[in-house]
Design a protein around this motif. Structure first.
Motif, mmCIF file in Angstrom:
data_model
loop_
_atom_site.group_PDB
_atom_site.id
_atom_site.type_symbol
_atom_site.label_atom_id
_atom_site.label_comp_id
_atom_site.label_asym_id
_atom_site.label_seq_id
_atom_site.Cartn_x
_atom_site.Cartn_y
_atom_site.Cartn_z
ATOM 1 N N ARG A 177 0.816 -1.215 0.000
ATOM 2 C CA ARG A 177 0.000 0.000 0.000
ATOM 3 C C ARG A 177 0.846 1.260 0.000
ATOM 4 O O ARG A 177 0.473 2.257 -0.580
ATOM 5 N N GLY A 178 1.963 1.222 0.704
ATOM 6 C CA GLY A 178 2.809 2.407 0.791
ATOM 7 C C GLY A 178 4.139 2.077 1.423
ATOM 8 O O GLY A 178 4.378 0.962 1.884
ATOM 9 N N PHE A 179 5.022 3.069 1.458
ATOM 10 C CA PHE A 179 6.334 2.894 2.058
ATOM 11 C C PHE A 179 6.217 2.957 3.571
ATOM 12 O O PHE A 179 5.426 3.727 4.112
ATOM 13 N N SER A 180 7.016 2.149 4.274
ATOM 14 C CA SER A 180 6.974 2.140 5.731
ATOM 15 C C SER A 180 7.700 3.350 6.287
ATOM 16 O O SER A 180 8.515 3.987 5.616
ATOM 17 N N VAL A 181 7.424 3.667 7.540
ATOM 18 C CA VAL A 181 8.065 4.796 8.203
ATOM 19 C C VAL A 181 9.564 4.543 8.322
ATOM 20 O O VAL A 181 10.377 5.458 8.151
ATOM 21 N N ASN A 182 9.958 3.286 8.576
ATOM 22 C CA ASN A 182 11.379 2.953 8.682
ATOM 23 C C ASN A 182 12.100 3.153 7.353
ATOM 24 O O ASN A 182 13.251 3.586 7.334
ATOM 25 N N GLU A 183 11.452 2.846 6.249
ATOM 26 C CA GLU A 183 12.055 3.069 4.933
ATOM 27 C C GLU A 183 12.247 4.556 4.668
ATOM 28 O O GLU A 183 13.271 4.978 4.127
ATOM 29 N N LEU A 184 11.266 5.352 5.066
ATOM 30 C CA LEU A 184 11.376 6.794 4.876
ATOM 31 C C LEU A 184 12.495 7.371 5.725
ATOM 32 O O LEU A 184 13.271 8.214 5.264
ATOM 33 N N LYS A 185 12.626 6.913 6.975
ATOM 34 C CA LYS A 185 13.695 7.399 7.851
ATOM 35 C C LYS A 185 15.062 7.029 7.286
ATOM 36 O O LYS A 185 15.991 7.831 7.330
ATOM 37 N N ALA A 186 15.190 5.817 6.773
ATOM 38 C CA ALA A 186 16.470 5.378 6.208
ATOM 39 C C ALA A 186 16.839 6.195 4.969
ATOM 40 O O ALA A 186 18.022 6.394 4.689
ATOM 41 N N ALA A 187 15.847 6.673 4.247
ATOM 42 C CA ALA A 187 16.096 7.490 3.053
ATOM 43 C C ALA A 187 16.267 8.967 3.414
ATOM 44 O O ALA A 187 16.591 9.777 2.549
ATOM 45 N N GLY A 188 16.033 9.328 4.681
ATOM 46 C CA GLY A 188 16.197 10.705 5.117
ATOM 47 C C GLY A 188 15.029 11.598 4.746
ATOM 48 O O GLY A 188 15.198 12.784 4.496
ATOM 49 N N VAL A 189 13.830 11.024 4.744
ATOM 50 C CA VAL A 189 12.628 11.765 4.341
ATOM 51 C C VAL A 189 11.598 11.658 5.457
ATOM 52 O O VAL A 189 11.403 10.589 6.033
ATOM 53 N N SER A 190 10.934 12.764 5.776
ATOM 54 C CA SER A 190 9.864 12.716 6.770
ATOM 55 C C SER A 190 8.568 12.253 6.094
ATOM 56 O O SER A 190 8.450 12.258 4.868
ATOM 57 N N ILE A 191 7.603 11.908 6.916
ATOM 58 C CA ILE A 191 6.313 11.452 6.388
ATOM 59 C C ILE A 191 5.652 12.567 5.591
ATOM 60 O O ILE A 191 5.109 12.340 4.511
ATOM 61 N N GLN A 192 5.704 13.780 6.112
ATOM 62 C CA GLN A 192 5.070 14.912 5.428
ATOM 63 C C GLN A 192 5.744 15.203 4.089
ATOM 64 O O GLN A 192 5.069 15.478 3.094
ATOM 65 N N GLN A 193 7.068 15.138 4.040
ATOM 66 C CA GLN A 193 7.791 15.365 2.784
ATOM 67 C C GLN A 193 7.415 14.306 1.756
ATOM 68 O O GLN A 193 7.252 14.611 0.579
ATOM 69 N N ALA A 194 7.286 13.062 2.209
ATOM 70 C CA ALA A 194 6.926 11.980 1.296
ATOM 71 C C ALA A 194 5.528 12.183 0.726
ATOM 72 O O ALA A 194 5.303 12.018 -0.471
ATOM 73 N N ARG A 195 4.603 12.568 1.569
ATOM 74 C CA ARG A 195 3.228 12.794 1.099
ATOM 75 C C ARG A 195 3.159 13.983 0.147
ATOM 76 O O ARG A 195 2.417 13.948 -0.833
ATOM 77 N N ASN A 196 3.930 15.036 0.428
ATOM 78 C CA ASN A 196 3.958 16.191 -0.465
ATOM 79 C C ASN A 196 4.553 15.834 -1.827
ATOM 80 O O ASN A 196 4.184 16.418 -2.840
ATOM 81 N N ALA A 197 5.488 14.868 -1.838
ATOM 82 C CA ALA A 197 6.121 14.438 -3.082
ATOM 83 C C ALA A 197 5.272 13.414 -3.833
ATOM 84 O O ALA A 197 5.622 12.991 -4.928
ATOM 85 N N GLY A 198 4.149 12.997 -3.249
ATOM 86 C CA GLY A 198 3.258 12.057 -3.924
ATOM 87 C C GLY A 198 3.572 10.601 -3.642
ATOM 88 O O GLY A 198 3.068 9.720 -4.332
ATOM 89 N N LEU A 199 4.388 10.335 -2.628
ATOM 90 C CA LEU A 199 4.717 8.954 -2.276
ATOM 91 C C LEU A 199 3.665 8.402 -1.320
ATOM 92 O O LEU A 199 3.289 9.075 -0.353
ATOM 93 N N PRO A 200 3.188 7.189 -1.539
ATOM 94 C CA PRO A 200 2.241 6.591 -0.607
ATOM 95 C C PRO A 200 2.961 6.166 0.676
ATOM 96 O O PRO A 200 4.078 5.660 0.629
ATOM 97 N N VAL A 201 2.333 6.381 1.824
ATOM 98 C CA VAL A 201 2.916 6.042 3.124
ATOM 99 C C VAL A 201 1.968 5.106 3.850
ATOM 100 O O VAL A 201 0.776 5.365 3.946
#
Length: 64
Positions: A19-43
């Protein structure tokens, strides 16, 4: 901008789309949840696993 979905290997060797990228994957990539959602990434906040393939996909998608 294209829409990307994270993948996860199934026991039979095929790839499944999550369904979307996990919070741990986003942290490892150096991206916050809000930044990911603004970029159009599913979380997906329910997932806790972390796949190197998905981390690389996040980095490649957000690379300027």
């Amino acid at each position: 901008m294209h829409h990307i979905k994270p993948t996860f290997p199934k026991p039979n060797g095929k790839q499944k789309q999550n369904r979307g990228f996990s919070v741990n994957e986003l942290k490892a990539a150096g991206v916050s949840i809000q930044q990911a959602r603004n970029a159009g990434l599913p979380v997906d906040v329910r997932r806790s696993s972390q796949r190197d393939q998905n981390i690389e996909a996040i980095k490649a998608h957000l690379k300027p």
